[in-house]
Design an enzyme around this catalytic site. Structure first.
Site, PDB file in Angstrom:
ATOM      1  N   HIS A  41      -3.278   6.800   2.615  1.00 17.05           N
ATOM      2  CA  HIS A  41      -3.502   5.661   3.069  1.00 17.05           C
ATOM      3  C   HIS A  41      -4.904   5.358   2.608  1.00 17.05           C
ATOM      4  CE1 HIS A  41      -4.157   1.736   1.822  1.00 17.05           C
ATOM      5  NE2 HIS A  41      -3.805   0.978   2.701  1.00 17.05           N
ATOM      6  N   ASN A  68     -10.154  -0.568   0.264  1.00 13.60           N
ATOM      7  CA  ASN A  68      -8.491  -0.052   0.214  1.00 13.60           C
ATOM      8  C   ASN A  68      -7.926  -0.475  -1.312  1.00 13.60           C
ATOM      9  OD1 ASN A  68      -5.897  -0.601   0.887  1.00 13.60           O
ATOM     10  ND2 ASN A  68      -6.149  -1.146   2.317  1.00 13.60           N
ATOM     11  N   CYS A 117       0.786  -1.699  -0.035  1.00 14.68           N
ATOM     12  CA  CYS A 117      -0.352   0.038   0.465  1.00 14.68           C
ATOM     13  C   CYS A 117       0.950   1.458  -0.068  1.00 14.68           C
ATOM     14  CB  CYS A 117      -0.964   0.002   1.236  1.00 14.68           C
ATOM     15  SG  CYS A 117      -2.077  -1.637   1.220  1.00 14.68           S
TER      16      CYS A 117
END
Ligand code: UT7
Length: 340
Positions: free
Chosen positions: A266, A296, A126
């Site tokens: 994020h 996500n 990520c």
């Protein structure tokens, strides 16, 4: 005093790297919390209250990481006023490549018809986009390249066990691209701090398919080709690491929290985002979130949020953005961008 040509070039290019165009791509299909209620024992109430996620996008069966990357790249090139022929290097951040090899970057290079471009995949999960920004900054400011296409693209749905309620509610598919150049209007890549801690690598992992655990009937039967995560542990590390990376980055840039106009975190869990914003005293109106609609999307998550922020808000010259991310590895990072 003798100063070499290389040194002069480095001095001239210092702090010249900037993002001059962005684009993103989200697949059409929407997977809602209500849809997930039909697959696993969960509820919209549980998912929304624990994560802030309402829905996520899922790519078609015949739509891959490279395809999504190409869509995002075309949009970024158009926003930057560049053509594929202008690109010197294609960097692709992904943990869900089309193949183990060749690289997804090479497939994108072929599809875009970018004859001058070198092509490279890398992965920092990520945090991939933030790792890519610093690599691009290094290439540009050392004078090696002039125009770099940085793509973050993920088809996580291919690696999610839709019988596992611990993971299937969290992730979605999507891509984002940025053109990073040594001149032009855009967003200066001011400062970046990256980190990693491999000691806890197994807390968030796709266990099989690599050389340690090659694909076999046993690995398939044991669901080892799906993402496995110790959610609670990951949560704690994520908050701590993103906070310290952001602090370090502000310190390096000689800035304080008050100078941050936008926090672009994020997009894994709204509770993580809110915890970071609280620790920095940043008002919710300055925190840009997409987690409710996309979940996500790993490397592309912070990049898609950045692209939407740039398109939706009237960012003024001199405004600063703080990007923070955390992912498997563990990896983490923070980057400061300033509107030129
Ligand atoms: O990109 C970086 C990678 N990922 C992350 O940043 C994710 C970080 N972690 C998280 O976001 C959170 O830990 C989760 C959202 C994954 C989980 O939230 P949590 O508050 O940490 O819940 P938990 O794992 O402690 O589970 C609490 C309860 C458990 O039941 P018991 O043992 O208390 O009876 C779970 O079995 O909730 C249960 N549970 C669920 N219930 C309904 C776990 N998943 C679900 C679900 N629906 N989907």
């Amino acid at each position: 005093m003798f100063v070499s040509y290389a040194v002069i070039r480095m001095i001239v290019k210092q702090d010249s790297a900037r993002i001059i165009g962005t684009g993103s791509y989200l697949p059409e299909r929407v997977l809602t919390n209500a849809d997930l209620e039909k697959l696993v024992e969960t509820s919209d109430e549980w998912i929304y209250s624990r994560t802030g996620i309402k829905e996520r996008r899922i790519a078609r069966a015949d739509e891959f990481t490279s395809d999504m990357g190409v869509h995002a790249a075309r949009e970024a090139l158009s926003a930057a006023g560049k053509s594929p022929e202008d690109i010197d290097l294609i960097l692709v951040a992904t943990i869900t490549p089309d193949y183990m090899f060749p690289s997804t970057a090479a497939l994108i290079q072929r599809e875009l018809k970018a004859p001058q471009a070198a092509a490279l995949d890398f992965q920092a999960a990520c945090t991939g986009f933030l790792y890519g920004l610093l690599m691009a900054k290094g290439f540009i400011e050392s004078g090696v390249y002039k125009n770099i296409l940085l793509i973050a693209s993920e088809k996580l749905s291919s690696f999610i066990n839709y019988d596992d309620r611990n993971t299937c509610i969290l992730f979605g598919d999507g891509a984002c691209a940025s053109v990073i150049s040594d001149s032009g209007e855009g967003y200066a890549i001011r400062e970046a701090c990256l980190g990693a801690d491999g000691e806890v690598a197994e807390l968030l992992i796709l266990p099989a398919g690599g050389c340690r655990n090659p694909a076999s009937a046993q690995t398939v039967a044991a669901n080892q080709h799906y993402i496995s995560m110790e959610g609670k542990e990951v949560f704690k590390h994520a908050v701590r690491r993103m906070e310290s990376a952001a602090k370090e980055c502000l310190l390096k840039a000689n800035m304080n929290e008050d100078q941050i106009d936008w926090l672009v975190p994020h997009q894994a869990n709204e509770r993580i985002i809110d915890a970071i914003a609280k620790r920095f005293g940043i008002d919710d109106s300055k925190v840009f979130k997409t987690v409710h609609k996309y979940g996500n999307t790993s490397a592309s998550a912070v990049a898609i949020a950045l692209d939407e922020l740039i398109r939706e808000k009237d960012i003024k010259t001199g405004e600063n953005m703080l990007l923070v991310a955390f992912g498997a590895g563990f990896t983490w990072g923070a980057t400061i961008l300033t509107k030129l």
